[in-house]
Design an enzyme around this catalytic site. Structure first.
Site, mmCIF file in Angstrom:
data_model
loop_
_atom_site.group_PDB
_atom_site.id
_atom_site.type_symbol
_atom_site.label_atom_id
_atom_site.label_comp_id
_atom_site.label_asym_id
_atom_site.label_seq_id
_atom_site.Cartn_x
_atom_site.Cartn_y
_atom_site.Cartn_z
ATOM 1 N N ASP A 158 3.659 -6.015 -11.888
ATOM 2 C CA ASP A 158 2.384 -5.377 -11.624
ATOM 3 C C ASP A 158 1.913 -5.331 -10.358
ATOM 4 O OD1 ASP A 158 0.489 -3.979 -13.486
ATOM 5 O OD2 ASP A 158 -0.825 -5.298 -12.788
ATOM 6 N N TYR B 275 -0.364 4.548 -3.036
ATOM 7 C CA TYR B 275 -1.195 4.413 -1.717
ATOM 8 C C TYR B 275 -0.350 4.332 -0.423
ATOM 9 C CZ TYR B 275 -4.864 2.938 -4.972
ATOM 10 O OH TYR B 275 -5.658 3.103 -6.144
#
Ligand code: ITT
Length: 199
Positions: free
Chosen positions: A69, A151
């Site tokens: 994660d 991103y």
């Protein structure tokens, strides 16, 4: 070669890790084990979510597996989007919307410091081990490059002149949050489980 299931629905991550782990482990995708579930991620921390994803697979398939994660933490945004990085601009929104929200939040802010943090949960024979990788950098005022995902176009790692999305995969993997966490995982498996059976 020992098999490890990578519990992710993100194809970009799968591609990255297949590249990093090639020759070390045979990586199985959720597709390879006929799992088409959208694995829940309901935790409030990266650790909790990584754990949740790995145990989802272990509990149902009893196969050695791992998941990661990852969160982008932007200092001037109180470390947001953090654990909400995938859904920052709202459920079902795209990476581009998430980037726009970060850029809007940083408009007029001088401090553009950020980091990516990645937590890997590995389960071997039912036992869990956690590994963390981190990379520090800055959020660029606009997008640069088209490789990578998420991103990457607005993240400039410290000490480099190219964004993650301008780098080739090998360079990104050698310094990235996920690359660093995986290096720890590989070192651990070589030291603690040097004789995992071939499958
Ligand atoms: P899984 O949970 O199925 O693995 P996900 O896309 O939901 O896939 P995360 O929750 O770990 O993955 O990641 C949150 C988001 O952070 C992800 O959707 C990307 O937008 C971003 N992200 C993760 N790793 C990244 C990386 O290496 N470069 C750029 N953005 C990244």
């Amino acid at each position: 070669m020992h098999q490890l299931v990578f519990a992710t629905n993100n194809e970009h991550k799968l591609r990255e890790l297949s590249e990093i782990l090639k020759g070390e482990f045979k990586l199985l995708s959720l597709n390879d084990i006929s799992c088409s579930d959208d694995i829940p991620e309901t935790g409030n921390t990266l650790e909790a979510n990584a754990s949740q994803k790995s145990f989802y697979i272990w509990d149902r398939y009893r196969m050695d597996c791992f998941s990661d994660d990852t969160g982008l933490e932007v200092a001037a945004l109180n470390n947001e989007p953090g654990v909400r990085s995938a859904r920052y601009a709202g459920e079902g929104r795209k990476a581009n919307d998430n980037i726009d929200k970060v850029l809007a939040g940083l408009k007029d802010k001088e401090d553009r410091k950020a980091c990516f943090r990645c937590v890997i949960s590995l389960i071997i024979k039912g036992k869990e081990y956690l590994f963390e990788g981190r990379v520090d950098g800055q959020i660029l005022p606009e997008r640069h490059g088209s490789s990578g995902f998420g991103y990457d176009p607005v993240f400039l790692p410290d000490g480099f002149t190219q964004s993650f999305a301008e780098m080739d995969a090998e360079t990104k993997n050698s310094i990235s949050h996920r690359g660093r966490a995986v290096q720890k995982l590989v070192r651990f498996l070589h030291n603690e489980y040097p004789h995992l059976p071939d499958q």
